[in-house]
Write a protein that holds these residues in place. Structure first.
Motif, PDB file in Angstrom:
ATOM      1  N   SER A 139      35.160  34.246  50.385  1.00 57.35           N
ATOM      2  CA  SER A 139      36.081  33.105  50.237  1.00 57.35           C
ATOM      3  C   SER A 139      36.993  33.199  49.109  1.00 57.35           C
ATOM      4  N   ASP A 140      37.641  32.393  48.694  1.00 59.83           N
ATOM      5  CA  ASP A 140      38.530  32.516  47.362  1.00 59.83           C
ATOM      6  C   ASP A 140      38.057  33.100  46.537  1.00 59.83           C
ATOM      7  N   ALA A 141      38.672  34.389  45.846  1.00 63.72           N
ATOM      8  CA  ALA A 141      38.061  34.960  44.749  1.00 63.72           C
ATOM      9  C   ALA A 141      38.078  34.299  43.530  1.00 63.72           C
ATOM     10  N   ARG A 142      39.328  33.433  43.293  1.00 59.74           N
ATOM     11  CA  ARG A 142      39.520  32.573  41.960  1.00 59.74           C
ATOM     12  C   ARG A 142      38.289  32.170  41.143  1.00 59.74           C
ATOM     13  N   PRO A 143      37.398  31.293  42.085  1.00 64.91           N
ATOM     14  CA  PRO A 143      36.432  30.878  41.190  1.00 64.91           C
ATOM     15  C   PRO A 143      35.557  31.668  40.780  1.00 64.91           C
ATOM     16  N   VAL A 144      35.206  32.850  41.475  1.00 67.88           N
ATOM     17  CA  VAL A 144      34.441  34.046  40.980  1.00 67.88           C
ATOM     18  C   VAL A 144      34.959  34.589  39.758  1.00 67.88           C
ATOM     19  N   LEU A 145      36.179  34.983  39.913  1.00 62.07           N
ATOM     20  CA  LEU A 145      36.865  35.619  38.650  1.00 62.07           C
ATOM     21  C   LEU A 145      36.690  34.851  37.628  1.00 62.07           C
ATOM     22  N   LYS A 146      36.763  33.607  37.798  1.00 63.52           N
ATOM     23  CA  LYS A 146      36.635  32.646  36.646  1.00 63.52           C
ATOM     24  C   LYS A 146      35.317  32.510  35.877  1.00 63.52           C
ATOM     25  N   ALA A 147      34.048  32.825  36.818  1.00 61.25           N
ATOM     26  CA  ALA A 147      32.961  32.650  36.429  1.00 61.25           C
ATOM     27  C   ALA A 147      32.332  34.003  35.957  1.00 61.25           C
ATOM     28  N   LEU A 148      32.965  35.003  36.023  1.00 67.87           N
ATOM     29  CA  LEU A 148      32.677  36.435  35.694  1.00 67.87           C
ATOM     30  C   LEU A 148      32.411  36.444  34.099  1.00 67.87           C
ATOM     31  N   LYS A 149      31.375  37.240  33.911  1.00 67.18           N
ATOM     32  CA  LYS A 149      31.039  37.517  32.497  1.00 67.18           C
ATOM     33  C   LYS A 149      32.390  38.031  31.681  1.00 67.18           C
ATOM     34  N   PRO A 150      32.731  37.444  30.723  1.00 65.85           N
ATOM     35  CA  PRO A 150      33.810  38.399  30.111  1.00 65.85           C
ATOM     36  C   PRO A 150      33.627  39.896  29.751  1.00 65.85           C
ATOM     37  N   ALA A 151      34.514  40.604  29.770  1.00 61.76           N
ATOM     38  CA  ALA A 151      34.616  41.909  29.902  1.00 61.76           C
ATOM     39  C   ALA A 151      33.569  42.838  30.804  1.00 61.76           C
ATOM     40  N   SER A 152      33.199  42.078  32.101  1.00 52.35           N
ATOM     41  CA  SER A 152      32.242  42.764  32.954  1.00 52.35           C
ATOM     42  C   SER A 152      33.169  43.756  34.108  1.00 52.35           C
ATOM     43  N   LEU A 153      34.410  43.808  33.873  1.00 49.30           N
ATOM     44  CA  LEU A 153      34.992  44.470  34.994  1.00 49.30           C
ATOM     45  C   LEU A 153      35.706  45.813  34.483  1.00 49.30           C
ATOM     46  N   ASP A 154      35.526  46.851  35.216  1.00 49.75           N
ATOM     47  CA  ASP A 154      36.238  47.916  34.741  1.00 49.75           C
ATOM     48  C   ASP A 154      37.594  47.986  35.582  1.00 49.75           C
ATOM     49  N   LYS A 155      37.570  47.475  36.507  1.00 47.06           N
ATOM     50  CA  LYS A 155      38.539  47.597  37.224  1.00 47.06           C
ATOM     51  C   LYS A 155      39.098  46.310  38.137  1.00 47.06           C
ATOM     52  N   LEU A 156      40.240  45.840  38.649  1.00 42.67           N
ATOM     53  CA  LEU A 156      40.423  44.488  39.226  1.00 42.67           C
ATOM     54  C   LEU A 156      41.699  45.124  40.322  1.00 42.67           C
ATOM     55  N   VAL A 157      41.564  45.039  41.473  1.00 40.19           N
ATOM     56  CA  VAL A 157      42.485  45.600  42.546  1.00 40.19           C
ATOM     57  C   VAL A 157      42.672  44.775  43.509  1.00 40.19           C
ATOM     58  N   ILE A 158      44.216  44.582  43.671  1.00 37.83           N
ATOM     59  CA  ILE A 158      44.828  43.892  44.398  1.00 37.83           C
ATOM     60  C   ILE A 158      45.846  44.496  45.300  1.00 37.83           C
ATOM     61  N   LEU A 159      45.584  44.669  46.647  1.00 37.91           N
ATOM     62  CA  LEU A 159      46.358  45.436  47.482  1.00 37.91           C
ATOM     63  C   LEU A 159      47.267  44.814  48.589  1.00 37.91           C
ATOM     64  N   PHE A 160      48.511  44.903  48.386  1.00 36.35           N
ATOM     65  CA  PHE A 160      49.312  44.229  49.466  1.00 36.35           C
ATOM     66  C   PHE A 160      48.861  42.808  49.609  1.00 36.35           C
ATOM     67  N   PRO A 161      48.876  41.698  48.643  1.00 35.36           N
ATOM     68  CA  PRO A 161      48.387  40.563  48.731  1.00 35.36           C
ATOM     69  C   PRO A 161      49.516  39.736  49.735  1.00 35.36           C
ATOM     70  N   ASP A 162      49.058  38.559  50.004  1.00 29.12           N
ATOM     71  CA  ASP A 162      49.968  37.883  50.942  1.00 29.12           C
ATOM     72  C   ASP A 162      51.298  37.597  50.162  1.00 29.12           C
ATOM     73  N   PRO A 163      52.552  38.004  50.638  1.00 35.54           N
ATOM     74  CA  PRO A 163      53.505  38.054  49.796  1.00 35.54           C
ATOM     75  C   PRO A 163      54.167  36.438  49.458  1.00 35.54           C
ATOM     76  N   TRP A 164      53.992  35.673  50.407  1.00 32.07           N
ATOM     77  CA  TRP A 164      54.605  34.125  49.986  1.00 32.07           C
ATOM     78  C   TRP A 164      55.972  34.409  49.763  1.00 32.07           C
ATOM     79  N   HIS A 165      56.548  35.132  50.496  1.00 31.78           N
ATOM     80  CA  HIS A 165      58.129  35.443  49.973  1.00 31.78           C
ATOM     81  C   HIS A 165      59.060  34.433  49.953  1.00 31.78           C
ATOM     82  N   LYS A 166      59.050  33.405  51.002  1.00 32.88           N
ATOM     83  CA  LYS A 166      59.927  32.283  50.641  1.00 32.88           C
ATOM     84  C   LYS A 166      59.832  31.511  49.306  1.00 32.88           C
ATOM     85  N   VAL A 167      60.972  31.438  48.776  1.00 37.33           N
ATOM     86  CA  VAL A 167      60.856  30.667  47.414  1.00 37.33           C
ATOM     87  C   VAL A 167      60.109  29.485  47.218  1.00 37.33           C
TER      88      VAL A 167
END
Ligand code: SAM
Length: 238
Positions: free
Chosen positions: A117-145
Motif C-alpha cells: 500500500s501507500d508508503a507514506r504512513p510507514v515512512l512517517k512511522a519509521l524509527k528516526p535514523a533507521s534507514l541507510d537509503k531511500l530509493v524512488i525510481l521513476f515515480p508516477d510523473p503526474w506531469h500535467k500541472v
C-alpha cells in the motif's frame, strides 16, 4: 492474513500519488503466495506505533527502503546482491507485489519485507535514523500541472524522509521527466536537509554504479533521458 484489499486503497492524506492498483488476474502461484508468503514478509500498512525495521532482521548491516518498486526488478535484484542488507519495498499495485513475492520465493530471500500500500504512513512511522537509503525510481510523473500536487516529492514527504534517514544516508531519485527532476531539485533545496551529490552533469546523467534497470525505465515514456539524483541527509538541526 490473505491477499490485502487492493480494490480499496486508502489514500494517505487528501491525495493519491499512485494510479491503478489492479491489473491482470493473478496466476494460481501468485494467489498462493499471497496466502502463504505475504503474511510472513508483510509490513503493517497503518502502523500504530514506531516501526523499527531491525525487528525484521536484527543483523542487517544496512536498511534500504524502495518506494514504488513496480515489478520489483530493482528491489529483488538488490536484495539478491546484498543478502546482509534488509530491503523494505512499498508498492500499492497488486501485480507488482505478486512479482516481488515470486522473486522472494525464487531466490529464497529472507532479507525483504513488503508493504502492499501507500508508503507514506510507514515512512512517517519509521524509527528516526533507521534507514541507510531511500530509493524512488521513476515515480508516477503526474506531469500535467493540475496533477503536480499528487507527486510523491513534497515538503512533508521530505520531512519524513529526512527524519527516517540516518545522517549521511542517501536519498536516491530517478525520473525521465525533466520537469519532475527540476521540481525535485527545487523542493530539496527549499527543504534544506539534503545535500546534492552531483559535481558535474555526468553525475546526474549516468546511472549510479549499482543501479539495476527497471521495467518502467526501459519503456522510455518520459520527455528526457533518465536523470539520477542522489542526495545525502544532513544531520538534523538541533
Ligand atoms: C511509474 S511506476 C515505476 C515503477 C518502478 N519504480 C519502475 O521504475 O519500473 C511508479 C510506481 O510507484 C507506485 N507508487 C506511487 N505512489 C506510491 C506510494 N505513495 N507508495 C508506494 N508506491 C507508490 C505506483 O503504484 C507505481 O507502481
Amino acid at each position: 492474513m490473505s491477499n490485502p484489499d487492493f480494490s480499496a486503497p486508502k489514500p494517505f492524506g487528501p491525495l493519491r500519488s499512485f494510479g491503478r492498483v489492479r491489473g491482470r488476474a493473478l496466476s494460481e502461484r501468485q494467489e498462493q503466495l499471497f496466502e502463504t508468503l505475504f503474511p510472513r514478509v508483510s509490513i503493517p500498512a497503518e502502523p500504530s506505533e514506531t516501526l523499527d525495521p531491525l525487528q525484521w532482521m536484527p543483523t542487517a548491516e544496512a536498511v534500504i527502503f524502495e518506494i514504488g518498486f513496480g515489478g520489483g526488478e530493482h528491489l529483488i535484484g538488490q536484495a539478491e546482491r546484498h543478502l546482509n542488507h534488509l530491503f523494505l519495498g512499498a508498492e500499492p499495485f497488486q501485480e507488482g507485489v505478486a512479482k516481488a513475492l515470486v522473486g522472494i520465493e525464487d531466490h529464497n530471500l529472507t532479507n525483504v519485507r513488503l508493504l502492499a500500500s501507500d508508503a507514506r504512513p510507514v515512512l512517517k512511522a519509521l524509527k528516526p535514523a533507521s534507514l541507510d537509503k531511500l530509493v524512488i525510481l521513476f515515480p508516477d510523473p503526474w506531469h500535467k500541472v493540475k496533477h503536480n500536487k499528487r507527486r510523491l516529492i513534497q515538503q512533508i514527504f521530505l520531512d519524513d524522509a529526512h527524519r527516517a534517514l540516518k545522517p549521511g544516508g542517501e536519498l536516491r531519485f530517478a525520473t525521465d521527466w525533466a520537469n519532475y527532476a527540476a521540481w525535485t531539485l527545487a523542493k530539496i533545496t527549499q527543504h534544506g536537509g539534503f545535500e546534492w551529490l552531483a559535481e558535474t552533469a555526468t553525475d546526474w546523467r549516468t546511472p549510479p554504479k549499482d543501479h539495476i534497470t527497471t521495467r518502467y525505465e526501459t519503456k522510455k515514456l518520459g520527455d528526457c533521458a533518465p536523470i539520477f539524483l542522489r542526495f545525502t541527509a544532513r544531520p538534523q538541526a538541533s
